[in-house]
Design a protein around this motif. Structure first.
Motif, PDB file in Angstrom:
ATOM      1  N   PRO A   1    -115.831  87.509 -15.109  1.00  0.00           N
ATOM      2  CA  PRO A   1    -116.006  88.730 -15.918  1.00  0.00           C
ATOM      3  C   PRO A   1    -116.820  89.807 -15.205  1.00  0.00           C
ATOM      4  CG  PRO A   1    -116.393  86.769 -17.242  1.00  0.00           C
ATOM      5  CD  PRO A   1    -116.294  86.315 -15.811  1.00  0.00           C
ATOM      6  N   ASP A   2    -117.637  89.405 -14.225  1.00  0.00           N
ATOM      7  CA  ASP A   2    -118.448  90.385 -13.506  1.00  0.00           C
ATOM      8  C   ASP A   2    -117.583  91.384 -12.740  1.00  0.00           C
ATOM      9  OD1 ASP A   2    -120.832  89.269 -14.379  1.00  0.00           O
ATOM     10  OD2 ASP A   2    -120.967  87.897 -12.684  1.00  0.00           O
TER      11      ASP A   2
ATOM     12  N   TRP B   1    -123.664  97.898 -20.034  1.00  0.00           N
ATOM     13  CA  TRP B   1    -122.552  97.042 -19.621  1.00  0.00           C
ATOM     14  C   TRP B   1    -122.904  95.566 -19.750  1.00  0.00           C
ATOM     15  CZ3 TRP B   1    -117.925  95.519 -19.088  1.00  0.00           C
ATOM     16  CH2 TRP B   1    -117.581  94.489 -18.229  1.00  0.00           C
ATOM     17  N   LYS B   2    -124.106  95.164 -19.355  1.00  0.00           N
ATOM     18  CA  LYS B   2    -124.469  93.746 -19.409  1.00  0.00           C
ATOM     19  C   LYS B   2    -124.363  93.204 -20.828  1.00  0.00           C
ATOM     20  CE  LYS B   2    -128.099  90.420 -18.236  1.00  0.00           C
ATOM     21  NZ  LYS B   2    -128.091  89.760 -19.556  1.00  0.00           N
ATOM     22  N   ASP B   3    -124.802  93.978 -21.821  1.00  0.00           N
ATOM     23  CA  ASP B   3    -124.724  93.521 -23.211  1.00  0.00           C
ATOM     24  C   ASP B   3    -123.271  93.364 -23.651  1.00  0.00           C
ATOM     25  OD1 ASP B   3    -127.464  93.613 -23.258  1.00  0.00           O
ATOM     26  OD2 ASP B   3    -127.588  95.506 -24.352  1.00  0.00           O
ATOM     27  N   HIS B   4    -122.436  94.325 -23.269  1.00  0.00           N
ATOM     28  CA  HIS B   4    -121.015  94.231 -23.613  1.00  0.00           C
ATOM     29  C   HIS B   4    -120.356  93.053 -22.889  1.00  0.00           C
ATOM     30  CE1 HIS B   4    -120.296  97.775 -26.088  1.00  0.00           C
ATOM     31  NE2 HIS B   4    -121.144  98.433 -25.329  1.00  0.00           N
ATOM     32  N   ARG B   5    -120.690  92.895 -21.594  1.00  0.00           N
ATOM     33  CA  ARG B   5    -120.108  91.790 -20.828  1.00  0.00           C
ATOM     34  C   ARG B   5    -120.508  90.450 -21.424  1.00  0.00           C
ATOM     35  NH1 ARG B   5    -123.208  90.654 -15.667  1.00  0.00           N
ATOM     36  NH2 ARG B   5    -124.443  89.673 -17.313  1.00  0.00           N
ATOM     37  N   ASP B   6    -121.782  90.302 -21.779  1.00  0.00           N
ATOM     38  CA  ASP B   6    -122.248  89.038 -22.345  1.00  0.00           C
ATOM     39  C   ASP B   6    -121.560  88.745 -23.671  1.00  0.00           C
ATOM     40  OD1 ASP B   6    -123.872  88.823 -20.157  1.00  0.00           O
ATOM     41  OD2 ASP B   6    -125.737  89.278 -21.213  1.00  0.00           O
ATOM     42  N   ARG B   7    -121.370  89.777 -24.505  1.00  0.00           N
ATOM     43  CA  ARG B   7    -120.679  89.560 -25.779  1.00  0.00           C
ATOM     44  C   ARG B   7    -119.211  89.218 -25.541  1.00  0.00           C
ATOM     45  NH1 ARG B   7    -120.818  94.223 -30.233  1.00  0.00           N
ATOM     46  NH2 ARG B   7    -119.426  95.195 -28.732  1.00  0.00           N
ATOM     47  N   LEU B   8    -118.610  89.854 -24.542  1.00  0.00           N
ATOM     48  CA  LEU B   8    -117.229  89.534 -24.194  1.00  0.00           C
ATOM     49  C   LEU B   8    -117.106  88.075 -23.773  1.00  0.00           C
ATOM     50  CD1 LEU B   8    -114.287  90.505 -23.607  1.00  0.00           C
ATOM     51  CD2 LEU B   8    -115.076  91.003 -21.273  1.00  0.00           C
ATOM     52  N   VAL B   9    -118.036  87.615 -22.974  1.00  0.00           N
ATOM     53  CA  VAL B   9    -118.016  86.213 -22.534  1.00  0.00           C
ATOM     54  C   VAL B   9    -118.156  85.273 -23.729  1.00  0.00           C
ATOM     55  CG1 VAL B   9    -119.321  84.478 -21.235  1.00  0.00           C
ATOM     56  CG2 VAL B   9    -118.822  86.697 -20.196  1.00  0.00           C
ATOM     57  N   ARG B  10    -119.025  85.624 -24.677  1.00  0.00           N
ATOM     58  CA  ARG B  10    -119.173  84.793 -25.879  1.00  0.00           C
ATOM     59  C   ARG B  10    -117.889  84.789 -26.699  1.00  0.00           C
ATOM     60  NH1 ARG B  10    -124.209  87.532 -26.085  1.00  0.00           N
ATOM     61  NH2 ARG B  10    -123.513  88.835 -27.828  1.00  0.00           N
ATOM     62  N   SER B  11    -117.243  85.949 -26.805  1.00  0.00           N
ATOM     63  CA  SER B  11    -115.989  86.019 -27.552  1.00  0.00           C
ATOM     64  C   SER B  11    -114.903  85.193 -26.875  1.00  0.00           C
ATOM     65  CB  SER B  11    -115.527  87.474 -27.683  1.00  0.00           C
ATOM     66  OG  SER B  11    -116.382  88.220 -28.520  1.00  0.00           O
ATOM     67  N   LEU B  12    -114.809  85.302 -25.551  1.00  0.00           N
ATOM     68  CA  LEU B  12    -113.825  84.516 -24.806  1.00  0.00           C
ATOM     69  C   LEU B  12    -114.062  83.026 -24.993  1.00  0.00           C
ATOM     70  CD1 LEU B  12    -113.748  86.590 -21.508  1.00  0.00           C
ATOM     71  CD2 LEU B  12    -111.800  86.258 -23.038  1.00  0.00           C
ATOM     72  N   SER B  13    -115.324  82.620 -24.956  1.00  0.00           N
ATOM     73  CA  SER B  13    -115.658  81.205 -25.140  1.00  0.00           C
ATOM     74  C   SER B  13    -115.292  80.741 -26.544  1.00  0.00           C
ATOM     75  CB  SER B  13    -117.150  80.985 -24.880  1.00  0.00           C
ATOM     76  OG  SER B  13    -117.515  79.643 -25.138  1.00  0.00           O
TER      77      SER B  13
END
Length: 299
Positions: free
Chosen positions: A78-79, A56-68
């Motif tokens: 996002p947490d 989940w952390k890897d997916h969440r971090d990539r999601l945050v990068r995509s959102l940015s």
């Protein structure tokens, strides 16, 4: 070989939408949503095993990068989405699932501007996990080199996991029309990039290779996990620039993504890859990936 009609099964009856779990047929998003009108949004696809999210952390971090990168600002952390995923799984009584988490920019006007007061829409949908049968994995799948090219980092960077995917849809349609399961896209420079929904690996003379992230590809979570499995097995993996001719002369080719794991290629553009079935390294890494998912998701 795996048929081109193989799918992911059916959606589960409940979805999580903007803070609430609702029945899918009752879920409502505006027809003016920019995700629908413009493909203006980002997403993640996740694996759930034994009721737990894999990485989940890897997916969440990539999601945050995509959102940015997309300049979409959430009104919540996002947490908190991990709890939303749990609520969606609980409502559907799923312990083994494939999840799609989508965030759009929200409603827009008839042009390109946002509607006043509009905010992002966030939705989570699940489907029961349907692994590929082992016999199909061993047989391998058919793939093609698509005529369409992947977008470059100077236009729509593939590292941004955007829902704007019409070029990938067209490449997959081309594959389907030619009796294949997946299409491999090249970049404008003629180098190998990735599949429509997957990362690409090849094996030649015992060496494992994959296009590097700086070539302009999605930094796949499963791609990274497979590379970890390879390292643990003392299999070196070289990231770099790959020419189409290297695919043609490869002993093995396989795809990686959340849903497929490590999926071997038996035919490329109608020509046999290696022995014309799953190669030993793809099978070994696929087993290692399954064991990794089991270890990390077992309480």
């Amino acid at each position: 070989m795996l048929s081109a009609s193989s799918g992911y099964g059916r959606w589960a009856p409940y979805v999580w939408l903007n803070g609430e779990v609702v029945r899918a047929e009752q879920a409502r998003v505006s027809v003016f949503d920019r995700g629908l009108l413009l493909g203006d949004g980002v997403y993640e696809t996740l694996r759930v095993h034994r009721g737990r999210l894999f990485r989940w952390k890897d997916h969440r971090d990539r999601l945050v990068r995509s959102l940015s990168a997309a300049r979409i600002e959430l009104t919540f952390s996002p947490d908190t989405l991990e709890g939303a995923v749990g609520a969606c799984l609980a409502a559907n009584r799923l312990q083994e699932a494939r999840l799609r988490l989508t965030i759009t920019r929200g409603e827009g006007d008839p042009g390109f501007d946002m509607m006043p007061g509009a905010s992002p829409n966030t939705m989570i949908a699940a489907s029961p996990w349907q692994p590929l049968p082992e016999e199909r994995t061993r047989a391998g799948v058919s793939a093609i080199l698509a005529t369409l090219r992947q977008t470059g980092r100077d236009s729509l960077d593939p590292a941004l996991k955007s829902i704007s995917r019409i070029h990938l849809v067209l490449a997959r349609l081309e594959a389907s029309q030619r009796g294949a399961v997946e299409a491999i896209l090249l970049g404008s420079d003629g180098l190998v990039r990735e599949g429509t929904a997957s990362n690409v690996f090849l094996v030649r003379r015992g060496a494992l290779r994959t296009p590097s992230v700086d070539c302009g590809i999605l930094e796949g979570v499963t791609r990274a996990a497979v590379m970890e499995v390879a390292a643990a097995a003392n299999i070196a993996c070289e990231e770099g620039r790959i020419l189409p001719g290297e695919l043609a002369s490869a002993d093995e080719i396989f795809f990686t993504n959340t849903s497929w794991g490590a999926l071997p290629v038996a035919l490329l553009d109608g020509n046999r890859v290696g022995a014309g079935s799953a190669g030993p390294m793809a099978l070994e890494l696929g087993r290692g990936l399954a064991e990794l998912v089991e270890r990390e998701c077992t309480p």
